[in-house]
Design an enzyme around this catalytic site. Structure first.
Site, short mmCIF file in Angstrom:
data_model
loop_
_atom_site.label_atom_id
_atom_site.label_comp_id
_atom_site.label_asym_id
_atom_site.label_seq_id
_atom_site.Cartn_x
_atom_site.Cartn_y
_atom_site.Cartn_z
CB CYS A 107 -0.96 -0.02 1.19
SG CYS A 107 -0.20 -0.57 2.72
CG HIS A 141 -0.71 4.00 4.51
ND1 HIS A 141 -1.44 3.67 5.63
CD2 HIS A 141 -0.19 2.83 4.04
CE1 HIS A 141 -1.37 2.35 5.81
NE2 HIS A 141 -0.62 1.82 4.86
#
Ligand code: A2P
Length: 344
Positions: free
Chosen positions: A123, A238
């Site tokens: 990710c 994130h």
């Protein structure tokens, strides 16, 4: 078209199913798999969870996996042998030479050389690649220094529960017991420890993934990468502070123009007015948000950026579904089962 979703009850699997529905993926049938613990459970939409067995793994055209590395190592080859193309979200196959590692906006042509398994990147690497590809094409990336601020959903459902449980207990002044998922308390804390440390390695596996996957996806083994991966008490999204050193000069204005034209990128960059990417605003969205684009005053050929994306969406589920869509659109699904049968 028969599609299998393996790990359908997990944080990523859930969103994969939602994305398959909302993007109207052209499957005639979707079968959902998880561990034996969940067998028989009914998911939203009425699908019944099955346990993985040899017979159940046969007859699929496509299988999307997000059930962890060991399940993928064991089961992805079985689904592929039985004729499916597997899009795998774990790290198990990403660095194998015969497995393409693909970000849909960055290197979709690599799908053409799959041999049954296609890997979905980590990710943190995923969002970084979407943001860096236009800059790499323009000026060539020489070196990256990346610090991540990673949400707990990347670790899975248990980590989301742990953050909620600890946060509630800390606010109520209650004892919350020992940490179960992370090495230390994650609520109201910052841990310089995402993933795990292999014996003898002073970088975490998450940091190694970011270094190695970047070079494979951009197809440039010369790019140097330094990474510090940090876990923060955020549920979705994130964030990354990125220092990009290029081979040729690239100013912030040109970078802003390139990024505002790049597929999958939204530029939010008016910091004095409080406009920049933030995790809470990126949560539930599919784009990669880039802001704080500025010259690095310590180097003539370097820029600083702030890159944010929903790690479960573009960082995992969305890209996996986009790869499945590309495999269908480019006619890269058919013929494998037939070819293997002919060889046998
Ligand atoms: P289950 O819900 O039955 O444990 P997350 O990343 O959110 O922890 O989710 C992991 C996903 O992988 C879940 O769907 C989980 O199913 C599934 N899973 C874990 N172990 C296995 C296994 N051995 N076989 C199949 N699915 C598994």
């Amino acid at each position: 078209m028969r599609l299998a979703v393996v790990g359908a009850t997990g944080a990523v699997g859930n969103v994969m199913l939602e994305q398959l529905r909302s993007r109207a993926f052209p499957a005639d049938e979707i079968a959902v798999f998880a561990s034996a613990r969940s067998a028989g459970r009914e998911l939203d939409g009425g699908l019944i969870v099955q346990e993985l067995t040899e017979e159940a793994a046969g007859g699929f055209d496509l299988a999307i996996f997000s059930a962890g590395g060991s399940t993928s190592r064991e089961w992805a080859p079985r689904f592929a042998q039985a004729g499916a193309v597997v899009v795998d979200n774990s790290s198990a196959w990403r660095m194998h030479d015969d497995v393409p590692l693909v970000v849909s906006e960055v290197n979709p042509d690599d799908l053409a050389w799959h041999d049954g398994i296609v890997a979905n990147p980590n990710c943190s690497t995923m969002q970084l690649m979407v943001a860096l590809k236009p800059l790499h094409d323009e000026a060539g990336i020489e070196r990256l220094v990346v610090s991540t601020y990673q949400s707990v959903s990347g670790t899975g459902m248990k980590a989301i529960e742990e953050l909620r449980r600890q946060a509630r207990a800390v606010l109520d002044g209650e004892p919350w017991g020992e940490p179960r998922v992370y090495a230390h308390q994650i609520a109201f804390n910052v841990l310089p420890h995402a993933g795990s440390f292999a014996e003898g390695d002073d970088h975490s596996d998450e940091e190694r993934k970011l270094m190695n996957e970047t070079r494979k996806i951009l197809g440039d083994p010369a790019i140097r990468v330094s990474a510090t991966c940090v876990r923060v008490p955020v549920i979705f999204g994130h964030s990354e502070a990125v220092n990009v050193q290029t081979r040729h000069p690239l100013g912030p204005e040109r970078a802003r123009t390139l990024l505002s034209q790049a597929p999958g990128v939204t530029v939010l960059d008016d910091p004095a007015s409080g406009v920049y990417p933030i995790a809470t605003a990126a949560a539930g969205r599919d784009e990669v948000f880039v802001g704080r684009i500025r010259r690095d005053p310590s180097h003539d050929c370097a820029l600083d950026l702030w890159v944010v994306s929903d790690n479960i969406r573009k960082g995992a589920a969305t890209n996996a579904v986009q790869l499945a869509e590309l495999l269908v659109a480019r006619d890269l699904l058919h013929g494998r089962a037939g070819a293997r049968a002919a060889q046998a």
